[in-house]
Motif scaffolding. Sequence first.
Motif, PDB file in Angstrom:
ATOM      1  N   ALA A 197       0.868  -1.174   0.000  1.00  0.00           N
ATOM      2  CA  ALA A 197       0.000   0.000   0.000  1.00  0.00           C
ATOM      3  C   ALA A 197       0.899   1.216   0.000  1.00  0.00           C
ATOM      4  O   ALA A 197       1.980   1.178   0.587  1.00  0.00           O
ATOM      5  CB  ALA A 197      -0.895   0.004   1.220  1.00  0.00           C
ATOM      6  N   LEU A 249      -4.027   7.544   4.471  1.00  0.00           N
ATOM      7  CA  LEU A 249      -3.519   6.489   5.366  1.00  0.00           C
ATOM      8  C   LEU A 249      -4.542   5.365   5.494  1.00  0.00           C
ATOM      9  O   LEU A 249      -4.187   4.186   5.466  1.00  0.00           O
ATOM     10  CB  LEU A 249      -3.269   7.073   6.756  1.00  0.00           C
ATOM     11  CG  LEU A 249      -1.893   7.626   7.039  1.00  0.00           C
ATOM     12  CD1 LEU A 249      -1.866   8.224   8.440  1.00  0.00           C
ATOM     13  CD2 LEU A 249      -0.850   6.513   6.950  1.00  0.00           C
ATOM     14  N   ALA A 253      -4.592   3.074   2.745  1.00  0.00           N
ATOM     15  CA  ALA A 253      -3.434   2.168   2.776  1.00  0.00           C
ATOM     16  C   ALA A 253      -3.643   1.025   3.760  1.00  0.00           C
ATOM     17  O   ALA A 253      -3.323  -0.121   3.464  1.00  0.00           O
ATOM     18  CB  ALA A 253      -2.175   2.956   3.124  1.00  0.00           C
ATOM     19  N   ILE A 254      -4.190   1.335   4.941  1.00  0.00           N
ATOM     20  CA  ILE A 254      -4.230   0.267   5.959  1.00  0.00           C
ATOM     21  C   ILE A 254      -5.437  -0.649   5.812  1.00  0.00           C
ATOM     22  O   ILE A 254      -5.432  -1.753   6.321  1.00  0.00           O
ATOM     23  CB  ILE A 254      -4.188   0.824   7.417  1.00  0.00           C
ATOM     24  CG1 ILE A 254      -5.372   1.734   7.695  1.00  0.00           C
ATOM     25  CG2 ILE A 254      -2.898   1.543   7.693  1.00  0.00           C
ATOM     26  CD1 ILE A 254      -5.388   2.244   9.132  1.00  0.00           C
ATOM     27  N   PHE A 299       4.004  -1.268   3.788  1.00  0.00           N
ATOM     28  CA  PHE A 299       3.511   0.095   3.569  1.00  0.00           C
ATOM     29  C   PHE A 299       4.629   0.937   2.986  1.00  0.00           C
ATOM     30  O   PHE A 299       5.744   0.904   3.485  1.00  0.00           O
ATOM     31  CB  PHE A 299       3.115   0.736   4.906  1.00  0.00           C
ATOM     32  CG  PHE A 299       1.820   0.261   5.442  1.00  0.00           C
ATOM     33  CD1 PHE A 299       1.758  -0.880   6.223  1.00  0.00           C
ATOM     34  CD2 PHE A 299       0.652   0.956   5.186  1.00  0.00           C
ATOM     35  CE1 PHE A 299       0.564  -1.326   6.724  1.00  0.00           C
ATOM     36  CE2 PHE A 299      -0.550   0.525   5.691  1.00  0.00           C
ATOM     37  CZ  PHE A 299      -0.600  -0.621   6.452  1.00  0.00           C
ATOM     38  N   LEU A 334       5.524   4.884   2.161  1.00  0.00           N
ATOM     39  CA  LEU A 334       5.052   6.243   2.412  1.00  0.00           C
ATOM     40  C   LEU A 334       6.022   7.238   1.798  1.00  0.00           C
ATOM     41  O   LEU A 334       7.191   7.293   2.189  1.00  0.00           O
ATOM     42  CB  LEU A 334       4.914   6.485   3.925  1.00  0.00           C
ATOM     43  CG  LEU A 334       3.977   5.503   4.637  1.00  0.00           C
ATOM     44  CD1 LEU A 334       4.777   4.534   5.478  1.00  0.00           C
ATOM     45  CD2 LEU A 334       2.975   6.224   5.490  1.00  0.00           C
ATOM     46  N   HIS A 375       2.157   2.444  13.478  1.00  0.00           N
ATOM     47  CA  HIS A 375       3.123   1.401  13.146  1.00  0.00           C
ATOM     48  C   HIS A 375       3.211   0.384  14.282  1.00  0.00           C
ATOM     49  O   HIS A 375       3.237  -0.821  14.058  1.00  0.00           O
ATOM     50  CB  HIS A 375       4.502   2.021  12.871  1.00  0.00           C
ATOM     51  CG  HIS A 375       5.564   0.993  12.656  1.00  0.00           C
ATOM     52  ND1 HIS A 375       6.641   0.838  13.505  1.00  0.00           N
ATOM     53  CD2 HIS A 375       5.696   0.045  11.700  1.00  0.00           C
ATOM     54  CE1 HIS A 375       7.382  -0.161  13.078  1.00  0.00           C
ATOM     55  NE2 HIS A 375       6.833  -0.651  11.971  1.00  0.00           N
ATOM     56  N   LYS A 419       3.389  -3.651  10.891  1.00  0.00           N
ATOM     57  CA  LYS A 419       3.773  -4.044   9.536  1.00  0.00           C
ATOM     58  C   LYS A 419       5.060  -3.336   9.115  1.00  0.00           C
ATOM     59  O   LYS A 419       5.431  -2.302   9.662  1.00  0.00           O
ATOM     60  CB  LYS A 419       2.667  -3.645   8.559  1.00  0.00           C
ATOM     61  CG  LYS A 419       1.380  -4.402   8.761  1.00  0.00           C
ATOM     62  CD  LYS A 419       1.481  -5.775   8.155  1.00  0.00           C
ATOM     63  CE  LYS A 419       0.209  -6.555   8.452  1.00  0.00           C
ATOM     64  NZ  LYS A 419      -0.017  -7.619   7.521  1.00  0.00           N
ATOM     65  N   MET A 428       7.217  -0.904   7.241  1.00  0.00           N
ATOM     66  CA  MET A 428       6.936   0.384   6.617  1.00  0.00           C
ATOM     67  C   MET A 428       8.223   0.945   6.036  1.00  0.00           C
ATOM     68  O   MET A 428       9.253   0.947   6.708  1.00  0.00           O
ATOM     69  CB  MET A 428       6.378   1.381   7.625  1.00  0.00           C
ATOM     70  CG  MET A 428       4.955   1.074   8.062  1.00  0.00           C
ATOM     71  SD  MET A 428       4.229   2.445   8.963  1.00  0.00           S
ATOM     72  CE  MET A 428       2.567   1.813   9.234  1.00  0.00           C
TER      73      MET A 428
END
Lengths: 283, 361
Positions: free
Chosen positions: B79, B145, B148-149, B156, B158, B181, B186, B188
């Motif tokens: 994501a 956000l 994404a989640i 992830f 960003l 987080h 996950k 990131m």
Amino acid sequence: MSRPLRRAGRAAGLIAYNLGIWAVILVLSFPLIWMVLTAFKPRSETLSFPPSFLPRRWTLEHFERVLNSTPFLSFFANSLIVAVATTCLVMIVALFGAYSLARFTYPGRRLVGRLILFTYLLPSTVVLVPLYLIVVALGLANTLAGLVLVYTTFALPFALWLLHAFVASMPLDTEEAARVDGASRMGAFFDVVVPQALPGLISTALFTFILSWNEYLFSLVFITDTRTKTLPSGVTSLLLDSMNVEWNMLMAASVLITLPVLIFFAFLQKHLTKGFGAGSVKG
Amino acid sequence: MANVVLSNVQKRFADGTIAVHDFSLEVEDGEFLTFLGPSGCGKTTTLRMVAGLETPSAGTIHFGNRRIDDLEPGERNVAMVFQSYALYPHMTVGENLAYPLRKRGVPKPERDTRVAATAKLLQIEPLLARRPKQLSGGQQQRVALGRAIIRDPDVFLLDEPLSNLDATLRAYMRAELVQLHRRIGKTMIYVTHDQVEAMTMSTRIAVMHQGRLQQVGPPSEVYERPLNRFVASFVGTPAINFIDGRISATGDGLAFVGDGLVFPIADQVGGAESGGGRPVVAGIRPEDVTIGGGQPGQGDAEVLVVEPLGHETLVVLRVGTSQVVARAPARSDVTPGQRLPFSINRQRVHLFDAATGDRLG
């Protein structure tokens, strides 16, 4: 200057500005207004002197004659078929073409972009004969399909150019976001690009429709069969010959021809201005 | 299971520019790793290669044991939050959140449940019926956000997600992201040019410069032991002070002899192998310069500028021909033009080779 005086000055300026605009609108729209009024005048009144502005007697007889005793409805249907088919064809080709020009990099891309604009600059009379020969060679002379093909060649460059500016001004991020979110390239195109390009699509479609609807020269040259004539060439050849001009019927027919375009415009005007502004907004 | 392994990844664009050179890095499962570097350093290009929006010219990318660099972005289960948020302008907030689920064929009842749960988590429930342009920057950020989640991705990504927010909101969202987080645990990968974001949020920082990885490590290590002059200069506010000089052999061992500054360095460079006369650059953090201290080996310096920041005061000194910034307590009684004794904490001085910029010792 005191405040009330300043306010009065501003109001006077505003009134003068509005009056000026209305004067221009009136001058520009006078032929249209005259067309509508003539359509409703009895024949005897049309060429009377001094001319009357408003009909002394309002009549629908010309509309009735146009609709009942001429092939007007057949011309109307032909025009509608040609305009809708051209619009659909142009929109499909232009949308994918514009997307390709805006989003992909390949050799000759810029050249193609420039050539497209160049073809748009060619006067239509220059290509009249070559196009006629092509249409005849394809066996499409005297057919609506032939007209659709010819109108597509006219409308496509402008449509491509307009939509290209539109797609290019759209942020790439949303499309990429859609792809990360699970859409294929084509999926992202339909889910994200097409909805965002809608104002551009509508204005392009409107432009193409009007171009095909109003086109006279090619329809006159390419179609000789009354059954496949479109409105502009059909109506003029029917009501206007060297000996006799049926002014009232011609005006009634013109009102009927203008009506669909006017209705289209009224509904889509907002999108039209948005569409033509595309590309120029981003600095 | 979602550790990300980049092996010898390179990105060469059509015009011949190499944006990323031979980049190898393993991002641990559940880690918050930040790509930090100035504009044009290749950090976003690297992130986009992980996302699938750019194709590597060479090298491979794996998620766990799965090679993903030849997969479509949508097949990678990543994501991404874009710098511009990239919300779909023609969809409502609710539709934006549901879009990734819809593309994965999640049935409508489940979509609705998950949209509601995500909206609750990010406190955007009242916004679900609105369009993106009706939202403030902070609200758009939350929706991005949320999108994404919502679908529980492996990784992830960003891309400078806080750079469009004002300073207050940025600080708030930093804390929110760290909490998020921690909650979802996950992997990131975060891209920023803001070293404060990198220092405060990351498990590890990967500093990049001109398409090359400069250093990877926990924030404290990157700050305390920068591997080269670029890393030392990029990390830390106010920036580290650099003073040119040479290594000289003295009766007591080696010493740094710079413009207006001399101090022994045996600890830093680990002995004589660095050689006498070698041109070096000393990097001194502002907090390692003390004004008014009586330690030997430094001397007096003229105060050029005093910048009171409220919680502390920055004092710019002239040392030789160089300017050196020192951190002083909030209510320091220092005025420009004054000559003051200063000292440096020489245990914490970083020495770099003047030619290569690499760390010595």
